[in-house]
Enzyme design. Structure first.
Site: not given
Length: 456
Positions: A33, A77, A290, A295, A341-342
């Protein structure tokens, strides 16, 4: 030799059949993440120096993934993971639903946001890869270092107009209970993460963020045959043959790896246990893993913990690949995909000398002396484009401060909290069917390629 028309047709049919044949019995999807390209580079230098490689970077397939959501250049997310799991672009804050607008839950009498306000007709559930695998008789699981109901894990097994509806998301994974997601058939086989308050009843003293409806979802799961674990030792003792849920934190996410309490398992331990519980299924399995707290550290403008979490995530990837190579030599029947995810608004800047600690101030490659900005002040190699740490007037940063675990890097634009970035992310793959992961692709295409590998 010239082929006759009949031979040519037979050859074409054989080739088409081979192309259509499912390549993978098992698919393992790793999601870091917020693990953008700069975070990957910084983690590599942090652990293995400039010339090294993370374990995931040594895999034979790689690609670049675009991350924008249905309604935003910079995704959160929920829609990004939803794109990986459903193959469609989704609006920010929405969990695996097409055409839904986010509606935050209302607060209950205890002051907790537990009343779902999505309403009928607000979007439609999009089938997830986990649901599709379950429908075909495969064992399925989701493992995370965040709350079990958080955006990434939720997007594998739930559907909600708003990612903050954690209490209703938790109810979706309890077979036979009110609010259950019937697409999960007899239930998700393995679930691990934090956030026990979403599963247990409100108590003003012992569980002030607990469920306002009074349900004990962990008790309901136990009644449905699940083995329920609260600690690392209970998890390690679990045996294949029963469904399993492990929730290792009372009221929030799991600890950062470098501060992990003894009763909490590491991500590597959770991922390996999940494999051991799922792998005996003769029809194969789907597992999502995950590393969620990469993140969290980046949102906190705290590069030290972000890099440590990235290394812990990378170590889990290595451990699972090694285990799967024993269970499935050559990964002939297993596809492993790793991505993020980003991105985040973190940047690696200056002209630092090779070998300089990545968390340190910039030291010039020419003479090793501290680099200075236009006002004569030192600065760190890693900084953030935005966040809370922008001083009205910059001061010198010294190495002793910069190298501390709790140091928060400076930011260019002052915001209350650091935001995601809109940059592309890397993808790595290995095993059965991995050869199709190449080039620059939409995040939605990753779903279709995994689904294709499964033969769905």
């Amino acid at each position: 030799m010239k082929l006759t028309p009949l031979c040519a047709l037979l050859m074409a049919a054989l080739c088409n059949a081979a192309a259509a044949a499912p390549a993978a019995k098992n698919v393992i999807f790793f999601l870091g993440d917020g693990m953008g390209a700069t975070t990957l580079t910084a983690a590599r230098i942090f652990k293995y120096k400039e010339e090294g490689l993370l374990h995931m970077e040594s895999l034979e397939r790689s690609a670049r993934v675009k991350t924008y959501s249905n309604n935003a250049q910079t995704t959160d997310s929920a829609p990004s993971m939803g794109a990986y799991m459903t193959g469609i672009k989704i609006n920010n804050d929405v969990i695996s639903m097409a055409d839904a607008r986010p509606v935050a839950p209302a607060r209950d009498a205890n002051g907790n946001p537990s009343i779902d306000q999505c309403g009928a007709g607000n979007g439609r559930a999009a089938p997830t890869l986990l649901e599709l695998a379950k429908a075909r008789g495969k064992a399925v699981g989701a493992v995370t270092t965040t709350e079990m109901t958080h955006a990434t894990p939720a997007s594998t097994f739930a559907h909600s107009c708003d990612r903050d509806a954690g209490y209703s998301i938790a109810a979706q994974i309890v077979p036979g209970g009110a609010g259950y997601n019937p697409a999960l058939r007899d239930g998700v086989d393995v679930l691990m993460g934090g956030g026990r308050h979403h599963f247990t009843p409100f108590d003003r003293v012992r569980n002030p963020t607990g469920r306002g409806d009074g349900r004990d979802l962990l008790g309901e799961l136990a009644a449905q045959g699940y083995a329920v674990a609260h600690t690392r030792s209970q998890m390690l003792a679990a045996q294949p043959g029963r469904k399993f849920v492990g929730i290792y934190s009372d009221s929030s996410h799991l600890d950062y790896d470098i501060e992990r309490r003894a009763e909490q398992p590491s991500l590597s331990e959770m991922a390996l246990k999940a494999v051991d519980l799922l792998a005996p299924d003769p029809d194969g399995f789907f597992l999502m893993v995950e590393g969620g707290k990469i993140d969290h550290a980046l949102h906190d403008s705290n590069a030290s913990r972000a890099l440590s979490e990235t290394i812990a995530f990378d170590d889990a990837i290595k451990a699972v690949i090694e285990r799967m190579k024993v269970l499935d030599p050559g990964l002939r029947n297993t596809l492993i995909v790793i991505t993020a995810d980003h991105d985040h608004a973190i940047s690696m800047n200056g002209y630092g000398k090779r070998g300089n600690p990545i968390l340190d101030i910039v030291r010039n490659y020419t003479d090793g002396q501290p680099a200075r900005d236009a006002d004569g002040k030192t600065f760190t190699t890693l900084v953030f484009g935005n966040g809370p740490n922008r001083l009205a007037q910059r001061v010198d940063v010294d190495s002793k401060a910069a190298l501390q675990r709790d140091y928060h890097q400076e930011s260019g634009v002052r915001l209350k909290g650091e935001t995601h970035g809109g940059g592309d992310v890397k993808l790595f793959a290995t095993g059965a069917g991995s050869q199709v992961f190449k080039g620059t692709m939409e995040n939605t295409k990753v779903f279709h390629l995994m689904k294709q590998a499964f033969g769905f």
